[in-house]
Design a protein around this motif. Structure first.
Motif, PDB file in Angstrom:
ATOM      1  N   ALA A   1      -8.375   0.519   8.796  1.00  0.00           N
ATOM      2  CA  ALA A   1      -7.050   1.456   9.036  1.00  0.00           C
ATOM      3  C   ALA A   1      -6.581   1.317  10.546  1.00  0.00           C
ATOM      4  CB  ALA A   1      -7.131   2.637   8.526  1.00  0.00           C
ATOM      5  N   ASN A   2      -7.691   0.939  11.241  1.00  0.00           N
ATOM      6  CA  ASN A   2      -7.299   0.924  12.689  1.00  0.00           C
ATOM      7  C   ASN A   2      -7.031  -0.345  13.332  1.00  0.00           C
ATOM      8  OD1 ASN A   2      -8.153   3.852  13.528  1.00  0.00           O
ATOM      9  ND2 ASN A   2      -9.925   3.165  12.440  1.00  0.00           N
ATOM     10  N   ALA A   3      -6.104  -0.593  14.253  1.00  0.00           N
ATOM     11  CA  ALA A   3      -5.670  -1.787  14.732  1.00  0.00           C
ATOM     12  C   ALA A   3      -6.710  -2.491  15.346  1.00  0.00           C
ATOM     13  CB  ALA A   3      -4.434  -1.559  15.840  1.00  0.00           C
TER      14      ALA A   3
ATOM     15  N   ASP B   1      -3.720  -1.516  20.809  1.00  0.00           N
ATOM     16  CA  ASP B   1      -3.105  -0.178  20.937  1.00  0.00           C
ATOM     17  C   ASP B   1      -3.434   0.082  22.772  1.00  0.00           C
ATOM     18  OD1 ASP B   1      -2.129   0.618  18.796  1.00  0.00           O
ATOM     19  OD2 ASP B   1      -4.166   1.451  18.079  1.00  0.00           O
TER      20      ASP B   1
ATOM     21  N   ASN C   1       0.959  -5.687  17.249  1.00  0.00           N
ATOM     22  CA  ASN C   1       0.699  -4.648  17.064  1.00  0.00           C
ATOM     23  C   ASN C   1       1.822  -4.010  16.020  1.00  0.00           C
ATOM     24  OD1 ASN C   1       0.081  -1.915  16.552  1.00  0.00           O
ATOM     25  ND2 ASN C   1      -0.225  -1.300  18.724  1.00  0.00           N
ATOM     26  N   VAL C   2       2.972  -4.271  15.845  1.00  0.00           N
ATOM     27  CA  VAL C   2       4.204  -4.067  15.068  1.00  0.00           C
ATOM     28  C   VAL C   2       3.827  -4.669  13.740  1.00  0.00           C
ATOM     29  CG1 VAL C   2       6.630  -4.066  14.488  1.00  0.00           C
ATOM     30  CG2 VAL C   2       5.778  -3.255  16.654  1.00  0.00           C
TER      31      VAL C   2
ATOM     32  N   TRP D   1       0.912  -6.267  12.683  1.00  0.00           N
ATOM     33  CA  TRP D   1      -0.195  -5.674  11.937  1.00  0.00           C
ATOM     34  C   TRP D   1      -0.096  -4.440  11.145  1.00  0.00           C
ATOM     35  CZ3 TRP D   1      -3.280  -1.231  12.074  1.00  0.00           C
ATOM     36  CH2 TRP D   1      -4.413  -1.370  11.539  1.00  0.00           C
ATOM     37  N   ARG D   2       0.623  -3.394  11.678  1.00  0.00           N
ATOM     38  CA  ARG D   2       0.854  -1.981  11.189  1.00  0.00           C
ATOM     39  C   ARG D   2       2.037  -2.267   9.895  1.00  0.00           C
ATOM     40  NH1 ARG D   2      -1.432   1.709  13.980  1.00  0.00           N
ATOM     41  NH2 ARG D   2      -1.849   1.450  16.293  1.00  0.00           N
ATOM     42  N   GLU D   3       2.786  -3.204  10.068  1.00  0.00           N
ATOM     43  CA  GLU D   3       3.740  -3.451   8.947  1.00  0.00           C
ATOM     44  C   GLU D   3       2.799  -4.103   7.787  1.00  0.00           C
ATOM     45  OE1 GLU D   3       6.782  -6.039  10.556  1.00  0.00           O
ATOM     46  OE2 GLU D   3       7.891  -4.429  11.064  1.00  0.00           O
ATOM     47  N   ARG D   4       2.017  -5.100   7.965  1.00  0.00           N
ATOM     48  CA  ARG D   4       1.174  -5.736   6.817  1.00  0.00           C
ATOM     49  C   ARG D   4       0.338  -4.527   6.285  1.00  0.00           C
ATOM     50  NH1 ARG D   4       0.894  -9.971  10.507  1.00  0.00           N
ATOM     51  NH2 ARG D   4      -1.035  -9.367  11.244  1.00  0.00           N
ATOM     52  N   ARG D   5      -0.380  -3.575   7.296  1.00  0.00           N
ATOM     53  CA  ARG D   5      -1.247  -2.587   6.636  1.00  0.00           C
ATOM     54  C   ARG D   5      -0.433  -1.526   5.831  1.00  0.00           C
ATOM     55  NH1 ARG D   5      -2.734   2.191  10.561  1.00  0.00           N
ATOM     56  NH2 ARG D   5      -0.306   2.419  10.099  1.00  0.00           N
ATOM     57  N   ASP D   6       0.783  -1.182   6.190  1.00  0.00           N
ATOM     58  CA  ASP D   6       1.512  -0.272   5.398  1.00  0.00           C
ATOM     59  C   ASP D   6       1.781  -0.722   4.192  1.00  0.00           C
ATOM     60  OD1 ASP D   6       0.811   1.344   7.581  1.00  0.00           O
ATOM     61  OD2 ASP D   6       2.891   1.445   8.240  1.00  0.00           O
TER      62      ASP D   6
END
Length: 72
Positions: A9-11, A16, A56-57, A59-64
């Motif tokens: 769940a962490n980048a 970051d 980062n953006v 990665w977070r979009e794929r995670r979410d």
């Protein structure tokens, strides 16, 4: 940045990491070569920061999306 419960769940890596601050100019007249070198250093840092931010953006979009049960 706060650590989440699971490692996934962490980048990853340094996504970051804060961006570098612009180079401080000395309080004196600068030679053209110094200006060029300092400007170049700032440009490299700016591109690196932009690339890291975009990664980062993404990665977070794929995670979410994964958390929502969707895929991209």
């Amino acid at each position: 940045m706060r650590e989440l419960a699971t490692k996934e769940a962490n980048a990853p890596g340094d996504l970051d990491k804060p961006c570098e601050r612009p180079t401080r100019l000395p309080p004196r007249a600068l030679a053209a070569g110094e200006v060029e070198r300092l400007w170049g250093r700032d440009r490299v840092a700016l591109v690196s920061c932009g690339d890291r931010h975009a990664a980062n953006v993404r990665w977070r979009e794929r995670r979410d999306l994964g958390l929502a049960g969707e895929s991209k």
